[in-house]
Enzyme design. Structure first.
Site, PDB file in Angstrom:
ATOM      1  N   VAL A 146       2.948  -6.518   2.864  1.00  0.00           N
ATOM      2  CA  VAL A 146       3.362  -5.383   3.699  1.00  0.00           C
ATOM      3  C   VAL A 146       2.260  -4.334   3.797  1.00  0.00           C
ATOM      4  CG1 VAL A 146       5.831  -5.732   3.293  1.00  0.00           C
ATOM      5  CG2 VAL A 146       4.518  -4.314   1.711  1.00  0.00           C
ATOM      6  N   ASP A 179       0.852  -1.204   0.000  1.00  0.00           N
ATOM      7  CA  ASP A 179       0.000   0.000   0.000  1.00  0.00           C
ATOM      8  C   ASP A 179       0.887   1.253   0.000  1.00  0.00           C
ATOM      9  OD1 ASP A 179      -0.803   0.373   3.571  1.00  0.00           O
ATOM     10  OD2 ASP A 179       0.956  -0.505   2.587  1.00  0.00           O
TER      11      ASP A 179
HETATM   12  O1  RIB Z   1       2.579  -0.460  10.827  1.00  0.00           O
HETATM   13  C1  RIB Z   1       3.441  -0.277   9.726  1.00  0.00           C
HETATM   14  C2  RIB Z   1       2.778  -0.715   8.456  1.00  0.00           C
HETATM   15  O2  RIB Z   1       1.636   0.101   8.206  1.00  0.00           O
HETATM   16  C3  RIB Z   1       3.674  -0.532   7.218  1.00  0.00           C
HETATM   17  O3  RIB Z   1       3.359  -1.513   6.263  1.00  0.00           O
HETATM   18  C4  RIB Z   1       3.292   0.816   6.700  1.00  0.00           C
HETATM   19  O4  RIB Z   1       3.511   0.937   5.292  1.00  0.00           O
HETATM   20  C5  RIB Z   1       1.822   0.838   6.999  1.00  0.00           C
HETATM   21  O5  RIB Z   1       1.154   0.173   5.948  1.00  0.00           O
HETATM   22 CA    CA Z   2       2.820  -0.884   3.967  1.00  0.00          CA
END
Ligand code: RIB
Ligand code: CA
Length: 311
Positions: free
Chosen positions: A120, A9
């Protein structure tokens, strides 16, 4: 050869993870999801980052615009209105492919016999893919998650954002039977890119210079929000095991995602009792994940800066 999909994201730290992964791994696709910003923004940012880093050959498949249950909670407080505020990456002329993220993942699992998904972001795309094709789990070698924590959260005192944004999806993934690596805030929030490294990036070429402004924005937000003196590279940590397996230490633990807790919804409850009370007992549970407990911060940050700094 292992093939990788990055489900992300973008998002400032996602952007660095994409560049690091592209420099070292056979990334066959990027799938995008809501989270740090809207699905439209995260998809546009993914295309711009890939092309800016010279990865025009990597397709982008857009996914979910919200969680399985409830409304999307975006991370614009940290990443800005665009999801990548401060970046000067040229706008890519490409668009996302017609196939959605879940179908892209399913098709890739048939075409690649050693497929790893680096997740992620909120895990909605993966949950949809698992529900759309119940046989998918047998064709995914491993999922490397940036998410959760063995200690504190960031979205709430108990929950890390990627899990908190879609706890039902995360629970489906952790219960899927696919081998899981999880690197959580207990590791990823303890180090990051400092102003010194950023000053070097401002003088770099290519994607490093174009992302330097973005990482400056991200560092400033981290400082104002969490009083961090560094910009955590949360998502890059999920890439690291495939670049140098010695830089992050993992421990097999049982992890369950809390979906119902009034105060703990989105928490990853990691059962560490085995190490506390001396091994197996009638209440300990079979490990379903390798959970990160330590990292070589200097090596990881040096690698990220090196990968951002060269074309
Ligand atoms: O808590 C950190 C995560 O949340 C990371 O993946 C950051 O990009 C957000 O998506
Ligand atoms: Ca992320």
């Amino acid at each position: 050869m292992t093939s990788f999909i990055i489900d992300c994201d973008p998002g400032h730290d996602d952007a660095v993870a994409i560049v690091v992964a592209g420099r070292h791994l056979d990334v066959i696709g990027v799938t995008t999801v809501f989270g740090n910003s809207t699905i439209e923004n995260t998809t546009r940012n993914a295309l711009n980052i890939l092309d800016g880093a010279g990865f025009e050959h990597i397709p982008v498949a857009a996914g979910a615009s919200g969680p399985l249950v409830g409304l999307a909670k975006t991370g614009e407080g940290i990443h800005g209105k665009s999801g990548l505020d401060g970046a000067t990456v040229p706008r890519s002329s490409r668009e996302a492919i017609d196939q959605d993220a879940a179908d892209f993942i399913i098709q890739a699992s048939h075409e690649h016999d050693d497929l790893v998904i680096i997740a992620v972001a909120p895990e909605t795309n993966l949950a949809i893919a698992l529900e759309r094709d119940p046989t998918l789990a047998s064709r995914v070698s491993e999922i490397s998650i940036m998410g959760g924590s063995t200690t504190h959260g960031n979205a709430t005192a108990a929950a890390e954002y990627n899990i908190y944004a879609d706890p039902e999806a995360a629970s489906i993934v952790f219960e899927s039977g696919i081998p899981i690596r999880m690197v959580g805030l207990n590791v990823t929030s303890t180090f990051g890119v400092t102003q010194t490294e950023l000053d070097r990036l401002h003088a770099a070429n290519g994607i490093g210079r174009e992302l330097a402004g973005a990482l400056q924005f991200y560092l400033d937000r981290q400082t104002s929000t969490y009083e961090h003196s560094y910009a955590p590279m949360h998502d890059t940590c999920a890439v690291i095991p495939y670049i140098n397996p010695l830089w992050i230490e993992y421990q097999p633990l049982h992890v369950v995602v809390e979906c119902a807790g009034t105060h703990t919804r989105g928490m990853t409850l990691c059962d560490t009792r085995g190490s506390v009370i001396g091994g197996e007992n009638e209440n300990s549970q079979t490990a379903n994940a390798k959970v990160a407990i330590m990292a070589d911060a200097d090596a990881i940050i040096a690698q990220a800066i090196a990968d951002l700094s060269h074309d």
